[in-house]
Design an enzyme around this catalytic site. Structure first.
Site, PDB file in Angstrom:
ATOM      1  CB  CYS A 160      -0.948   0.005   1.196  1.00  0.00           C
ATOM      2  SG  CYS A 160      -1.819  -1.572   1.459  1.00  0.00           S
TER       3      CYS A 160
ATOM      4  CB  ALA B 169       0.193   5.279  -3.612  1.00  0.00           C
ATOM      5  N   PRO B 170       1.400   7.475  -1.476  1.00  0.00           N
ATOM      6  CG  PRO B 170       1.561   9.736  -0.872  1.00  0.00           C
ATOM      7  CD  PRO B 170       0.998   8.416  -0.403  1.00  0.00           C
TER       8      PRO B 170
ATOM      9  CE  LYS C  51       4.019   5.776   6.500  1.00  0.00           C
ATOM     10  NZ  LYS C  51       3.028   6.557   5.716  1.00  0.00           N
TER      11      LYS C  51
ATOM     12  CB  CYS D 170      -2.554   7.892   8.797  1.00  0.00           C
ATOM     13  SG  CYS D 170      -3.527   7.546   7.324  1.00  0.00           S
TER      14      CYS D 170
END
Length: 475
Positions: free
Chosen positions: A295, A297-298, A301, A421
């Site tokens: 996962c 995107a964007p 990390k 998040c």
């Protein structure tokens, strides 16, 4: 980043208990516009911002999608920036504006939806502020002009004018009436307010307050180039004020365009919140390791992982178009990376192993799983209006499925880092607890856990959750 609002879910702008049948059934017939706007008119930007808000609040689009939809390449950079700023402000103030509309009009909603969002944008801009964006008379005048220039709003021009002037005649009274509703106090959906307060009785008000603030601009200094302090000193030479707030994190005293940041185009520095910067170092990467960024995107990390070690990295995301942003991020920092490193991308769902995994296990997995995004509302104020009370539970099931799949791709003694998040328990501590209970070979290691935002928006990190697991080798 995780926390993308779901798309294409209509009716997100209504109060939680309002039924579609409560809204006026007939809309005024479109009328020929009375005024033609110039791109330099504030009314032009206000109208485009209201249309973007309508796409979010009544058609379930994300704000980014809505702006793309309503802003073509023909608009200037200045107009695009103004529309984004106005639409963001309008969404951030929508909880208050929606309550005011109901009080001022004595109606549960207005039709057409663009009329409601146009009036709401105006009321949001007129809500008392220490630093109003525009003089109140300018807001009223330009919004009336916006209505006069839009066929579907001409018939509602008088209503918008009357409501805005009525609000200005006795602002303290109308504000006092609105603030009796918790939605107006926090400018967030009532169910969202209840959930935050129920789950965080001590920090709840600080979390709700932080959600309404503008986020700070935090940079990640590329560790292959230098230290955070060195970059702060360099910024000072360029008359840009900043301070160190983390191992490689720098907080700008005033946000600015990345175009003026020294070294940004060369990959020496990236924009990334201080909490998000905690993720990559937690994996303790070593040269030569095979690593999965699920996962991805964007790509913030992703770039951080590559800066920390010469690894063989696979970036995975379900959206091929979003992977383009990952590629752009990696391409920008690539000149700073020396040594033997490798990078590949694949567009596939993380849980669909047969679509992307070649069977070779990973030494480390960064599982930044999809979530409600409840920890990054100040950056994406559309999130609470695109969500529903049951979204956390629904997303939790998806998160468990993804984690189970990713765990099977990990080597014995390998490390998996779970990141969301979110500040909701279902997507944090409860998710990690259920994972360890299901997987007997999962050993939970030290990690920050919940990172709470604070009421001091100038320095506060975003809301995140981190859990780290080592896969026990079979005896």
């Amino acid at each position: 980043m995780s926390g993308r609002p779901p798309q294409g879910r209509p009716g997100r702008g209504r109060p939680e208990n309002q039924r579609t049948s409560d809204r006026p059934r007939s809309a005024p017939a479109p009328t020929a516009p009375l005024l033609r706007l110039q791109e330099t008119d504030l009314a032009y930007s206000l109208l485009l911002a209201a249309k973007a808000m309508t796409a979010v609040l009544h058609h379930g689009r994300s704000l980014d999608q809505a702006l793309t939809q309503n802003l073509g390449n023909e608009q200037s950079f200045a107009v695009r920036g103004a529309v984004r700023d106005l639409a963001t402000t309008g969404i951030r103030q929508w909880g208050r504006a929606q309550v005011l509309i109901q009080i001022l009009t004595q109606k549960p909603g207005l039709n057409p939806p663009l009329l409601e969002t146009t009036l709401g944008l105006g009321l949001g801009l007129l809500w008392p502020s220490d630093a109003p964006k525009y003089p109140s008379h300018t807001v009223v005048n330009q919004l009336v002009n916006a209505c006069a220039a839009e066929p579907t709003l001409v018939a509602g021009k008088g209503l918008v004018n009357a409501c805005l002037r009525n609000f200005l005649r006795d602002t303290p009274h109308w504000v006092d009436q609105a603030l009796k509703n918790p939605q107006a106090r926090w400018s967030l959906p009532a169910w969202w307010v209840r959930k935050v307060m129920d789950q965080h009785p001590i920090q709840g008000e600080a979390l709700l307050s932080q959600a309404a603030q503008h986020p700070p601009m935090v940079l990640r200094v590329n560790s292959r180039i230098g230290s955070a302090q060195q970059y702060v000193d360099y910024l000072a030479e360029k008359d840009l004020s900043a301070r160190v707030i983390g191992p490689q994190a720098v907080l700008l005293d005033q946000p600015c365009s990345v175009d003026v940041l020294p070294g940004f185009a060369q990959g020496e520095v990236s924009v990334q919140d201080s909490a998000a910067q905690l993720a990559a170092p937690l994996l303790d990467l070593q040269d030569g390791q095979r690593v999965l960024d699920a996962c991805a995107a964007p790509g913030g990390k992703t770039g951080h992982l590559l800066e920390l070690a010469n690894i063989d990295l696979l970036a995975l995301d379900s959206s091929e178009s979003r992977l383009n942003r990952v590629a752009d991020n990696v391409e920008r920092i690539a000149p700073t990376l020396d040594g033997d490193w490798r990078f590949n991308m694949k567009a596939a769902k993380a849980e669909a192993l047969e679509d992307w995994w070649d069977g070779t296990p990973f030494d480390a997995v960064l599982a930044d799983v999809p979530c409600t995004g409840s920890g990054v509302v100040r950056r994406h104020p559309d999130i609470p209006w695109l969500r529903r009370p049951d979204d956390s539970a629904n997303l939790s099931r998806i998160q468990h499925t993804i984690l189970d799949a990713l765990w099977s791709t990990l080597k014995p003694n390998g490390t998996l880092l779970l990141v969301t998040c979110s500040i909701f328990r279902e997507e944090g501590p409860l998710l990690a607890k259920a994972f360890t209970e299901k997987h007997a070979d999962a050993v939970q290691l030290d990690a920050p856990g919940v990172v709470h935002p604070t009421a001091d928006a100038a320095v506060s990190p975003d809301g995140f959750f981190f859990a780290k697991f080592r896969k026990r080798a079979q005896s």
